[in-house]
Design a protein around this motif. Structure first.
Motif, PDB file in Angstrom:
ATOM      1  N   GLU A  20      53.357 -15.150 -19.603  1.00 11.62           N
ATOM      2  CA  GLU A  20      52.164 -15.910 -19.952  1.00 11.62           C
ATOM      3  C   GLU A  20      52.515 -16.699 -21.209  1.00 11.62           C
ATOM      4  O   GLU A  20      52.854 -16.100 -22.228  1.00 11.62           O
ATOM      5  N   ALA A  37      49.829 -21.515 -25.306  1.00 11.20           N
ATOM      6  CA  ALA A  37      49.882 -22.974 -25.447  1.00 11.20           C
ATOM      7  C   ALA A  37      49.217 -23.371 -26.754  1.00 11.20           C
ATOM      8  O   ALA A  37      47.991 -23.478 -26.850  1.00 11.20           O
ATOM      9  N   VAL A  65      55.773 -24.587 -26.062  1.00 12.78           N
ATOM     10  CA  VAL A  65      55.066 -25.193 -24.931  1.00 12.78           C
ATOM     11  C   VAL A  65      53.605 -25.413 -25.317  1.00 12.78           C
ATOM     12  O   VAL A  65      52.904 -24.462 -25.677  1.00 12.78           O
ATOM     13  N   HIS A  66      53.166 -26.664 -25.247  1.00 14.03           N
ATOM     14  CA  HIS A  66      51.805 -27.023 -25.622  1.00 14.03           C
ATOM     15  C   HIS A  66      51.482 -28.384 -25.001  1.00 14.03           C
ATOM     16  O   HIS A  66      52.389 -29.081 -24.501  1.00 14.03           O
ATOM     17  N   ARG A  93      58.266 -31.414 -20.393  1.00 12.68           N
ATOM     18  CA  ARG A  93      57.602 -30.560 -19.398  1.00 12.68           C
ATOM     19  C   ARG A  93      58.527 -30.294 -18.213  1.00 12.68           C
ATOM     20  O   ARG A  93      58.605 -29.161 -17.716  1.00 12.68           O
ATOM     21  N   THR A 131      50.756 -18.115 -16.488  1.00 14.63           N
ATOM     22  CA  THR A 131      49.587 -18.746 -17.088  1.00 14.63           C
ATOM     23  C   THR A 131      49.954 -19.586 -18.298  1.00 14.63           C
ATOM     24  O   THR A 131      50.852 -19.224 -19.061  1.00 14.63           O
ATOM     25  N   VAL A 132      49.237 -20.680 -18.480  1.00 16.91           N
ATOM     26  CA  VAL A 132      49.190 -21.402 -19.747  1.00 16.91           C
ATOM     27  C   VAL A 132      47.963 -20.861 -20.487  1.00 16.91           C
ATOM     28  O   VAL A 132      46.829 -21.069 -20.046  1.00 16.91           O
ATOM     29  N   LEU A 150      45.118 -28.956 -20.470  1.00 14.46           N
ATOM     30  CA  LEU A 150      45.789 -27.687 -20.181  1.00 14.46           C
ATOM     31  C   LEU A 150      46.100 -27.545 -18.690  1.00 14.46           C
ATOM     32  O   LEU A 150      47.170 -27.059 -18.310  1.00 14.46           O
ATOM     33  N   ALA A 190      49.770 -27.127 -17.064  1.00 17.26           N
ATOM     34  CA  ALA A 190      50.106 -26.055 -16.125  1.00 17.26           C
ATOM     35  C   ALA A 190      50.729 -26.615 -14.853  1.00 17.26           C
ATOM     36  O   ALA A 190      51.748 -26.099 -14.370  1.00 17.26           O
ATOM     37  N   ALA A 231      52.904 -23.610 -13.734  1.00 17.44           N
ATOM     38  CA  ALA A 231      52.106 -22.411 -13.995  1.00 17.44           C
ATOM     39  C   ALA A 231      50.968 -22.303 -12.987  1.00 17.44           C
ATOM     40  O   ALA A 231      50.384 -23.313 -12.577  1.00 17.44           O
ATOM     41  N   VAL A 245      45.367 -21.319 -15.921  1.00 15.50           N
ATOM     42  CA  VAL A 245      45.050 -21.664 -17.311  1.00 15.50           C
ATOM     43  C   VAL A 245      44.039 -20.642 -17.808  1.00 15.50           C
ATOM     44  O   VAL A 245      43.033 -20.375 -17.137  1.00 15.50           O
TER      45      VAL A 245
END
Length: 262
Positions: free
Chosen positions: A31, A34, A40-41, A49, A65-66, A88, A92, A97, A100
């Motif tokens: 997980e 973010a 990772v953000h 990415r 998950t983000v 977000l 993802a 991912a 979220v």
């Protein structure tokens, strides 16, 4: 049972090192917290990415998950919340991912108002999430600590792309028994976050099994193929033991608790 850990337990760790920890210690997923202080953000470029997605794909480790910080029940205008949530969801999708994570954040509001805010915003965000193949999970947390509170909101939304994330510490702090939490969350459940603490007055993270949280009772409610994520809150408790040295024992403990009963 499929196991993941949260990067909240390894603040600022580069993606390659997070992947290495997962592989070495037998975790199928992670997980990703973010936040701008993390690798990772939502501010990452398209190329960055793509690099993250490629690194995880090559490793075979899944990005579960983000984990964002949108507060969907909070007071204020809808649009800033929806914009942050859309960012977000797009992150993802771009990194591969599945989910979220969002918080309620309705503290200080009348419960009915907080519920209405959260349901309205999650309902508005759901079609975009569906188009991108990402699920939005509302965590049992803060103003909606109990499973029944999160289930009330998610049930009102009534969209398959909006579900629940069961943080067992918060349902325990709310005084809700694991069987009761699971009963209301099961129709919406994305996965479970586990952790351990010494008491309701000391939330410093402990190795799994060293504290008071009802881990076995929670895992006993789950289907065998459920995801379980260890959220070790090292970021908020810098004096706690380092997570990497605890990962193997934590995995073994969860697998023992989750093993089929004779």
């Amino acid at each position: 049972m499929k196991l993941a850990f949260s990067t909240l337990g390894v603040p600022g760790m580069p993606v390659a090192d997070v992947i290495r920890l997962a592989v070495e210690h037998g975790y199928q997923g992670v997980e990703l917290r973010a936040h701008p202080e993390e690798p990772v953000h939502p501010g990452l470029s398209s190329a960055e990415r793509a690099d993250v997605a490629d690194e995880f794909k090559r490793s075979g480790v899944e990005i579960l998950t983000v984990a964002g910080y949108v507060r969907v029940a909070a007071e204020g205008d809808d649009q800033p919340v929806l914009d942050e949530l859309a960012g977000l969801v797009e992150l993802a999708r771009d990194i591969g991912a599945s989910n979220v994570r969002v918080f309620p954040g309705g503290g200080g509001l009348d419960p009915d108002t907080a519920d209405a805010n959260a349901a309205r915003r999650l309902g508005a965000a759901a079609p975009h999430a569906a188009d991108l193949g990402v699920r939005i999970l509302l965590e049992t947390h803060d103003s909606h600590r109990a499973g029944v509170a999160v289930a009330r909101v998610v049930g009102t939304v009534g969209h398959r792309q909006v579900g629940a994330l069961w943080d067992i510490m918060h349902t325990w702090l709310a005084g809700e028994e694991p069987v009761a939490s699971h009963a209301v969350l099961a129709p919406h459940l994305g996965y479970v976050q586990v952790k351990d603490i010494a008491s309701a007055d000391d939330l410093t993270p402990l190795p799994l099994g060293a504290g008071v949280l009802p881990l076995r009772a929670c895992l006993d409610t789950l289907d065998p193929d459920s995801w379980v994520c260890w959220e070790y809150e090292k970021r908020w408790h810098p004096g706690a033991a380092d997570l990497p040295g605890l990962l193997s024992a934590g995995r073994d403990h969860l697998l023992r608790l989750g093993a089929p009963k004779e």
